[in-house]
Design an enzyme around this catalytic site. Structure first.
Site, PDB file in Angstrom:
ATOM      1  N   GLU A   1     -39.122  10.314  -2.726  1.00 20.38           N
ATOM      2  CA  GLU A   1     -38.059  11.142  -3.306  1.00 20.38           C
ATOM      3  C   GLU A   1     -36.774  10.738  -2.594  1.00 20.38           C
ATOM      4  OE1 GLU A   1     -37.947  15.676  -4.522  1.00 20.38           O
ATOM      5  OE2 GLU A   1     -37.080  15.406  -2.529  1.00 20.38           O
TER       6      GLU A   1
ATOM      7  N   GLU B   1     -42.562  23.624  -0.262  1.00 21.20           N
ATOM      8  CA  GLU B   1     -41.748  22.692   0.509  1.00 21.20           C
ATOM      9  C   GLU B   1     -40.698  23.412   1.361  1.00 21.20           C
ATOM     10  OE1 GLU B   1     -38.918  18.748  -0.199  1.00 21.20           O
ATOM     11  OE2 GLU B   1     -39.353  20.076  -1.884  1.00 21.20           O
TER      12      GLU B   1
END
Length: 270
Positions: free
Chosen positions: A247, A153
Site C-alpha cells: 500500500e 488497522e
C-alpha cells in the site's frame, strides 16, 4: 508469506497510496505480470463490481484476493463508526458489514482503517472506545460467518487518536474479548509511531493478520529510510504466513513501484 499489491478504483482516492489505479482487467493483468500472488482491492462499495466479475479475473490471471478495503466509506461517504451522529454510525456499520459480505464471497477479509474515526469533544475517548469495541465485535462475528477474519488497522496520530500502536490495539482486543479480529501492521504508520517496528511485531504476534509493506515515506521499500531486514526477520521469527501487501504511492511510476516492492519482498522473505 504471500505477496500482494493494491488496486484502487475509488476516484476520491486517486492521489492515495495505491500502486495501481487502472480498470480491474488492466490492474489484474499488471499485478500478475509483475509476479504478485494476490491483489488487495479498494472499491467504491460492496456493489461497485459484481463478485463474479472479480472471480473471472482471478481465474484468468491466477491471483488471490488478499483483502478488501473499506476506506471508501470514509473518503466517499463520510462515514465513521465513532461519529457523533447515531444515524451516521449505523450507516457506517451497515457499509462495513456489506463490505465484509462482499469480501467473504471472494474468500477475502475486509480491512477497517479510516472508518474507525476518532474521539472528540462530542464523542469522548471512553465512549469512542466502547463504540469501536462494539463494532469490531459485530464485524468479527460477521466475518466468521463468511469463513474469514476481520482486519483492524491502527493508524498514525495524524489520522486517528484511537490506536496508534500495535501492542495497545492487541491489548484492547484481548481485554474486550473481541473474537476473529486480527491486526494490520502498516509499516508506514509504524515508522511514525513505534519505537522498534520489529519488536512491535513480535509483541503483537498472536493478533497479527496482515502487513502493509511500505517504506518510511509511503513509497516502495528501499525508497525511504526504513531498514526492512530486522522487520522481515521478526516476521519469520513469529512464523507469519499472511500477506505482505504494497500500500504505497505509485512513485516514480506504478510499474517501478511494483517492481521495487516485489524485489524487496522476495529478497528478504526466504
Amino acid at each position: 508469506m504471500k505477496t500482494a499489491v493494491t488496486l484502487c478504483r475509488v476516484p476520491e482516492s486517486a492521489a492515495g497510496p495505491f500502486v495501481f489505479h487502472d480498470p480491474l482487467p488492466e490492474g489484474f493483468a499488471k499485478a500478475a505480470g509483475h509476479g504478485f500472488d494476490a491483489v488487495e482491492l479498494f472499491l467504491e462499495g460492496p456493489d461497485a463490481v459484481p463478485a463474479d466479475e472479480i472471480h473471472a479475473l482471478q481465474q484468468q490471471h491466477g491471483l488471490a484476493i488478499a483483502a478488501v478495503g473499506t476506506g471508501a466509506g470514509m473518503v466517499k461517504h463520510g462515514l465513521s463508526l465513532t461519529d457523533a451522529s447515531p444515524e451516521k454510525r449505523k450507516a457506517a456499520l451497515d457499509f462495513l458489514l456489506r463490505m465484509i459480505g462482499f469480501g467473504g464471497r471472494l474468500g477475502a477479509p475486509a480491512i477497517l482503517g479510516s472508518m474507525q474515526g476518532k474521539w472528540s469533544a462530542d464523542v469522548p475517548r471512553e465512549k469512542a472506545l466502547d463504540l469501536l469495541a462494539g463494532s469490531l465485535r459485530i464485524a468479527g462475528e460477521a466475518a466468521a460467518a463468511c469463513g474469514v477474519p476481520f482486519i483492524y488497522e491502527p493508524l498514525n496520530r495524524y489520522e486517528t487518536n484511537l490506536f496508534n500502536h500495535l501492542a495497545a490495539a492487541a491489548e484492547f482486543l484481548d481485554r474486550r474479548e473481541v473474537a476473529n479480529v486480527v491486526l494490520l501492521a502498516d509499516l508506514f504508520h509504524m515508522s511514525i509511531e513505534e519505537r522498534d517496528i520489529a519488536e512491535a511485531l513480535r509483541e503483537a504476534a498472536p493478533r497479527l493478520g496482515h502487513v502493509h509493506w511500505a517504506d518510511s515515506n509511503r513509497q516502495a521499500m528501499g525508497f525511504g529510510h526504513t531498514d526492512p531486514v530486522p522487520i522481515m526477520a521478526a516476521l519469520r521469527e513469529i512464523s507469519y504466513s499472511g500477506y505482505i501487501s504494497a500500500e504505497i504511492f505509485p512513485l516514480p511510476d506504478a510499474d517501478t513501484a511494483a517492481s521495487q516492492t516485489l524485489e524487496s519482498m522476495i529478497a528478504l522473505r526466504s
